[in-house]
Design an enzyme around this catalytic site. Structure first.
Site, short mmCIF file in Angstrom:
data_model
loop_
_atom_site.label_atom_id
_atom_site.label_comp_id
_atom_site.label_asym_id
_atom_site.label_seq_id
_atom_site.Cartn_x
_atom_site.Cartn_y
_atom_site.Cartn_z
N GLU A 1 -3.14 -6.24 -12.46
CA GLU A 1 -4.52 -6.23 -11.98
C GLU A 1 -5.46 -5.72 -13.06
O GLU A 1 -5.20 -4.70 -13.70
CB GLU A 1 -4.63 -5.33 -10.75
CG GLU A 1 -6.04 -5.19 -10.20
CD GLU A 1 -6.09 -4.28 -8.98
OE1 GLU A 1 -7.09 -4.37 -8.23
OE2 GLU A 1 -5.16 -3.48 -8.79
N ARG B 1 2.90 -6.64 -9.79
CA ARG B 1 1.47 -6.94 -9.67
C ARG B 1 0.81 -6.59 -10.99
O ARG B 1 1.16 -5.57 -11.62
CB ARG B 1 0.83 -6.18 -8.51
CG ARG B 1 -0.64 -6.53 -8.30
CD ARG B 1 -1.17 -6.08 -6.93
NE ARG B 1 -1.17 -4.64 -6.71
CZ ARG B 1 -0.31 -4.02 -5.92
NH1 ARG B 1 0.66 -4.68 -5.30
NH2 ARG B 1 -0.38 -2.70 -5.75
N GLU C 1 -5.79 -9.87 -9.40
CA GLU C 1 -4.55 -9.14 -9.18
C GLU C 1 -3.46 -9.95 -8.46
O GLU C 1 -3.10 -9.64 -7.33
CB GLU C 1 -4.83 -7.86 -8.39
CG GLU C 1 -5.65 -8.05 -7.12
CD GLU C 1 -5.83 -6.76 -6.34
OE1 GLU C 1 -4.82 -6.09 -6.06
OE2 GLU C 1 -6.98 -6.43 -6.02
N HIS D 1 0.82 -1.21 0.00
CA HIS D 1 0.00 0.00 0.00
C HIS D 1 0.86 1.26 0.00
O HIS D 1 0.51 2.27 0.60
CB HIS D 1 -0.96 0.00 1.20
CG HIS D 1 -2.06 -1.00 1.07
ND1 HIS D 1 -2.88 -1.35 2.11
CD2 HIS D 1 -2.49 -1.74 0.01
CE1 HIS D 1 -3.77 -2.25 1.71
NE2 HIS D 1 -3.54 -2.50 0.43
#
Length: 446
Positions: free
Chosen positions: A415, A413, A392, A241
């Site tokens: 997604e 990643r 994802e 995050h």
């Protein structure tokens, strides 16, 4: 979406209230929030409130009465030409009632006067208790006012039902209008990701790419980012995050961007990972291809009749096998693929779930499990047409003993947003490349 859409949703909720014996539903919008001193944060209405009304002004409450005669009531700000000079247009109760298809509308200033009368002699209150302390206090005051009339024969509601539980199930299934909006949001977000890829080069900073994303969102009519954009270069991509900051894009680093716009109250959510200089290195490409294969495996499991976690399980098998093949996991220490999955060794490099519901909120509402079976077990939710979820998978390699150094500080990643259809799923975010060759070609074409 038309006024008819919102009226139909209110009617659907009223029908569910009748099925539980009737009562009064109270759905407030979000409060305005001060940022500092005289400056507010940009206002964004409550999703539940908007879902039932289409109304975007602050200081408003929906009240639905499921009784002998159903009533839909909007409480909103009065028309005030002087305040409109400072704050902009207000509908006012009369115009709002007509524009948004309510049976009645009152000034928000009349809420505390009207609510005890509306709650009198009704069996239940449908309200999301515990989400808004200010509204909770008001509800207690209204209920006390009704109870004070007990000697006159008036009864107060004896039950509080969480109205959000009913609305969550409604919101989980998107209609054609919602899907069309989410497709457009996906196109805008894809264009923003492509713009960031085209302009990327060593020497820029993360906030430069964030600015390009925001530019493209607003240029195409999006009102807000759907969430705080993640623009992470190098080791920062291993922070799930992470927020866009001032780190410099360096030669040989990857850049991970997780960003999506909100359009007409609906979110998109895209992640792409690409080389800052436009060319994947050998180790970067190895891991990227594993993550892409994992996403393909998850998408293949995203169709009606499959369970919500089937896509995650399929992705984990691909990722875990890739970890063994590349030496991220030492097979002499952790064992074979099934052992790696059963023991959870893969979580060193992949620690999150492969998707979540998507809609008006980026982490949208809706149960992830079906109702309990006869043994009390709650299986993962069965996918059905109209659901929208993200897909994802990722790999995040922090430096550690026993981990091949060539993979250190690589975070990847990929997604996309998937709409479950009767025959499978439709990817809403295909306008930004996800294959190595296509990403490199886009970045060369600048």
């Amino acid at each position: 979406m038309t006024m008819t859409t919102f009226s139909a949703r209110r009617a659907q909720l009223l029908a569910q209230m009748h099925a539980q014996g009737g009562g009064v539903a109270i759905i407030p919008t979000a409060h305005e929030v001060m940022r500092n001193r005289d400056a507010d944060f940009p206002y964004r209405h409550d999703s539940y409130f908007y879902y039932l009304s289409g109304f975007t002004e602050p200081e408003a409450v929906i009240v639905l009465v499921a009784g002998t005669e159903d009533r839909s009531i909007l409480f909103c700000r009065d028309k005030n030409l002087e305040r409109e000079i400072w704050e902009g247009f207000r509908f006012g109760p009369v115009a709002a009632c007509a524009q948004f298809g309510f049976d009645e509308a009152f000034s928000i200033d009349a809420l505390s006067k009207e609510m005890p009368q509306l709650l009198a002699d009704t069996p239940a209150v449908f309200y999301a208790l515990g989400h808004d302390a200010k509204r909770d206090t008001q509800l207690q005051e209204w209920l006390q006012s009704v109870r004070a009339l007990g000697r006159t024969g008036v009864t107060a509601p004896s039950t509080i039902v969480d109205v959000n539980v009913l609305l969550d199930e409604m919101r989980l299934f998107k209609d054609a209008g919602e899907i069309a909006t989410m497709k457009r949001a996906g196109i805008i977000s894809a264009e923003a990701h492509c713009r960031a890829m085209r302009l990327s080069r060593p020497g820029l900073r993360e906030y430069h790419l964030e600015a390009e994303l925001l530019h493209e969102f607003r240029r195409n009519g999006s009102q807000f980012p759907a969430y705080g954009s993640i623009v992470a270069t190098g080791a920062n991509a291993c922070v799930l995050h992470y927020r866009a900051s001032d780190a410099e894009l360096k030669e040989g680093d990857l850049v991970l961007i997780d960003a999506g716009c909100e359009l007409d109250s609906y979110a998109s959510d895209i992640t792409r990972t690409f080389p800052a200089n436009g060319v994947f290195s050998g180790p970067q490409k190895e891991l990227y291809e594993i993550v892409l294969a994992a996403q393909d495996a998850a998408i293949a499991e995203t169709r009606p009749g499959k369970r919500f976690m089937d896509g995650h399980d399929a992705a984990v098998r691909v990722l875990a096998q890739g970890m063994l093949d590349t030496g991220l996991l030492d097979k002499n220490k952790v064992g074979n693929l099934d052992e790696v999955i059963n023991k959870g060794d893969f979580r060193q490099f992949y620690m999150h779930r492969t998707g979540h519901w998507l809609g008006m909120d980026v982490h949208d509402v809706g149960d992830y499990r079906d109702a309990a079976d006869d043994d009390g077990n709650k299986p993962w939710r069965t996918l059905q047409p109209g659901m929208v979820l993200t897909v994802e998978p990722g790999i995040y390699v922090r430096p550690a003993a026993g981990v091949p150094e060539r993979y250190w500080n690589i975070g990847i990643r990929i997604e996309d947003d998937a709409h479950v259809t009767p025959d499978g799923c439709e990817i809403l975010t295909t306008d930004v490349p996800n294959k190595v060759a296509d990403i490199e070609a886009l970045m060369r074409a600048t």
